[in-house]
Motif scaffolding. Structure first.
Motif, PDB file in Angstrom:
ATOM      1  N   PRO A  50       0.924  -1.100  -0.142  1.00 55.54           N
ATOM      2  CA  PRO A  50      -0.090  -0.051   0.022  1.00 55.54           C
ATOM      3  C   PRO A  50       0.930   1.142  -0.081  1.00 55.54           C
ATOM      4  CG  PRO A  50      -0.057  -1.037   2.209  1.00 55.54           C
ATOM      5  CD  PRO A  50       0.766  -1.869   1.438  1.00 55.54           C
ATOM      6  N   ALA A  51       0.818   1.979  -1.073  1.00 57.74           N
ATOM      7  CA  ALA A  51       1.539   3.211  -1.119  1.00 57.74           C
ATOM      8  C   ALA A  51       0.809   4.340  -1.260  1.00 57.74           C
ATOM      9  CB  ALA A  51       2.584   3.007  -2.075  1.00 57.74           C
ATOM     10  N   ALA A  52      -0.686   4.486  -1.108  1.00 59.38           N
ATOM     11  CA  ALA A  52      -1.599   5.366  -1.573  1.00 59.38           C
ATOM     12  C   ALA A  52      -1.770   6.359  -0.449  1.00 59.38           C
ATOM     13  CB  ALA A  52      -2.945   4.901  -2.134  1.00 59.38           C
ATOM     14  N   GLY A  53      -0.964   6.683   0.468  1.00 59.63           N
ATOM     15  CA  GLY A  53      -1.255   7.395   1.674  1.00 59.63           C
ATOM     16  C   GLY A  53      -0.789   9.232   1.220  1.00 59.63           C
ATOM     17  N   ARG A  85       1.590  13.655   7.738  1.00 66.23           N
ATOM     18  CA  ARG A  85       2.408  13.848   9.189  1.00 66.23           C
ATOM     19  C   ARG A  85       3.931  14.194   8.689  1.00 66.23           C
ATOM     20  NH1 ARG A  85       0.499   8.456  12.026  1.00 66.23           N
ATOM     21  NH2 ARG A  85       0.372   7.620   9.704  1.00 66.23           N
ATOM     22  N   GLY A  97      -7.286   3.280  -2.269  1.00 62.46           N
ATOM     23  CA  GLY A  97      -8.485   3.783  -2.069  1.00 62.46           C
ATOM     24  C   GLY A  97      -8.354   4.730  -0.994  1.00 62.46           C
ATOM     25  N   GLU A  98      -9.504   5.121  -0.393  1.00 61.07           N
ATOM     26  CA  GLU A  98      -9.342   6.346   0.567  1.00 61.07           C
ATOM     27  C   GLU A  98      -8.639   5.868   1.865  1.00 61.07           C
ATOM     28  OE1 GLU A  98     -11.384   9.404   1.158  1.00 61.07           O
ATOM     29  OE2 GLU A  98     -10.960   9.107  -1.099  1.00 61.07           O
ATOM     30  N   THR A  99      -8.572   4.619   2.254  1.00 60.85           N
ATOM     31  CA  THR A  99      -8.035   4.271   3.415  1.00 60.85           C
ATOM     32  C   THR A  99      -6.938   3.006   3.108  1.00 60.85           C
ATOM     33  OG1 THR A  99      -9.729   2.547   3.784  1.00 60.85           O
ATOM     34  CG2 THR A  99      -9.901   4.545   5.010  1.00 60.85           C
ATOM     35  N   SER A 148      -7.120   0.243   0.062  1.00 58.33           N
ATOM     36  CA  SER A 148      -5.982   0.089  -1.056  1.00 58.33           C
ATOM     37  C   SER A 148      -5.603  -1.288  -1.147  1.00 58.33           C
ATOM     38  CB  SER A 148      -4.827   0.888  -0.653  1.00 58.33           C
ATOM     39  OG  SER A 148      -5.044   2.392  -0.738  1.00 58.33           O
ATOM     40  N   ALA A 167       4.777   0.650   2.241  1.00 60.91           N
ATOM     41  CA  ALA A 167       5.762   1.042   1.547  1.00 60.91           C
ATOM     42  C   ALA A 167       6.933   1.771   1.946  1.00 60.91           C
ATOM     43  CB  ALA A 167       5.020   1.932   0.349  1.00 60.91           C
ATOM     44  N   LYS A 200       8.817   2.585  10.661  1.00 54.24           N
ATOM     45  CA  LYS A 200       7.699   3.035   9.557  1.00 54.24           C
ATOM     46  C   LYS A 200       8.170   4.474   9.495  1.00 54.24           C
ATOM     47  CE  LYS A 200       3.380   3.513  10.189  1.00 54.24           C
ATOM     48  NZ  LYS A 200       1.821   3.305  10.167  1.00 54.24           N
TER      49      LYS A 200
HETATM   50  O1  C5P Z   1      -1.022   6.204   7.144  1.00 59.89           O
HETATM   51  P1  C5P Z   1      -0.218   5.006   7.529  1.00 59.89           P
HETATM   52  O2  C5P Z   1       1.458   5.415   8.120  1.00 59.89           O
HETATM   53  O3  C5P Z   1      -0.824   3.819   8.122  1.00 59.89           O
HETATM   54  O4  C5P Z   1       0.129   4.283   6.189  1.00 59.89           O
HETATM   55  C1  C5P Z   1       0.556   2.958   6.265  1.00 59.89           C
HETATM   56  C2  C5P Z   1       0.678   2.561   4.604  1.00 59.89           C
HETATM   57  O5  C5P Z   1      -0.386   2.606   3.939  1.00 59.89           O
HETATM   58  C3  C5P Z   1       1.708   3.746   4.029  1.00 59.89           C
HETATM   59  O6  C5P Z   1       2.445   2.839   2.967  1.00 59.89           O
HETATM   60  C4  C5P Z   1       0.695   4.362   3.040  1.00 59.89           C
HETATM   61  O7  C5P Z   1       1.035   4.841   1.639  1.00 59.89           O
HETATM   62  C5  C5P Z   1      -0.332   3.290   2.742  1.00 59.89           C
HETATM   63  N1  C5P Z   1      -1.781   3.834   2.683  1.00 59.89           N
HETATM   64  C6  C5P Z   1      -2.295   3.700   1.522  1.00 59.89           C
HETATM   65  N2  C5P Z   1      -3.650   3.944   1.175  1.00 59.89           N
HETATM   66  C7  C5P Z   1      -4.220   4.918   2.145  1.00 59.89           C
HETATM   67  C8  C5P Z   1      -3.745   5.244   3.220  1.00 59.89           C
HETATM   68  C9  C5P Z   1      -2.441   4.881   3.586  1.00 59.89           C
HETATM   69  O8  C5P Z   1      -1.925   2.499   0.683  1.00 59.89           O
HETATM   70  N3  C5P Z   1      -5.428   5.593   1.759  1.00 59.89           N
END
Ligand code: C5P
Length: 229
Positions: free
Chosen positions: A9-12, A16, A82-84, A88, A107, A211
């Motif tokens: 997952p790399a969609a964040g 922060r 996705g949104e979360t 994703s 990621a 992380k």
């Molecule tokens: O926000 P957090 O630090 O928990 O994110 C953990 C991982 O999830 C990160 O690699 C971030 O890119 C990913 N992520 C995602 N889709 C989102 C939010 C976070 O793939 N909507």
């Protein structure tokens, strides 16, 4: 030999980090954090596919990185997240080709060790699910909305959870399906499996698998990369 898919997952948005660019696409050493992270998995036996979820606007960049790093015998896919984090990963799960194990790895954890990934896969094969973690070093408090302390759980049983989180494919697909049906959102993959009363094993890793979340984490990451070069 078990077949494995790695989901990243790399969609964040990375709010922060106080940077315009999402964290996985920040440069670290000679490439992006995302590429550093993927490289850690490439010599894992049985790895046949890497699925990266990014936001719409970073799909092109994600695909370029995969073209660069994925060897010809492996499949690299970049899909829209996705949104979360959970959404994703749900999207990525629709593309999984491996039949045995699915690994989910953030990621932004570029320092995971191959031996720890391997240990996690072995435990997931045996128990159904396994996650990497370390014993909590601080005393953890549960607070209320007024920030008053309500409980001090015994540290003996508290571990900080990292990734990879590894599961037998059918179990993870079922857990995500059920969470979506029930409207349950968790902050990691294990929590979705735990609520089905299935066993997830905690495997001891180390603290270098942190992380990259805050600017201080990025400074530490830059020091560690310099040291390894
Ligand atoms: O926000 P957090 O630090 O928990 O994110 C953990 C991982 O999830 C990160 O690699 C971030 O890119 C990913 N992520 C995602 N889709 C989102 C939010 C976070 O793939 N909507």
């Amino acid at each position: 030999m078990t077949t494995k898919t790695l989901i990243i997952p790399a969609a964040g948005a990375g709010s922060r980090m106080q940077k315009e660019i999402p964290k996985p696409f920040i440069e670290l050493g000679d490439c992006t954090i995302l590429e550093q992270t993927i490289r850690r998995f490439l010599s894992l036996e049985g790895l046949q596919q890497v699925v990266v979820a990014t936001s719409e606007s970073f799909l092109g960049r994600g695909r370029d990185i995969l073209d660069e790093v994925i060897p010809p015998q492996m499949q690299g896919l970049c899909i829209t997240g996705g949104e979360t984090r959970q959404e994703s990963i749900y999207n990525a799960l629709q593309k999984v080709s491996a039949i045995d194990l699915v690994m989910v790895h953030d990621a932004v954890r570029p320092f995971v060790k191959l031996q720890h990934i391997q240990n996690c896969c072995n435990a997931a094969e045996q128990y159904g699910g396994a996650v990497l973690g370390v014993p909590a070093k601080d005393t953890i408090k549960r607070i209320d909305d007024q920030q008053e302390i309500k409980e001090t759980p015994s540290r003996q049983y508290l571990w900080q959870t990292q990734t990879p989180q590894v599961f037998q494919k059918d179990l993870l697909v079922w857990a995500y399906q059920k969470a979506m049906e029930d409207g349950f959102t968790g902050t990691d993959d294990s929590s979705l499996v735990e609520r089905l009363n299935e066993t997830v094993k905690m495997v001891e890793g180390d603290r270098s698998n942190f992380k990259i979340t805050y600017p201080l984490d990025l400074e530490l990451a830059e020091l560690l990369i310099k040291e390894s070069e």
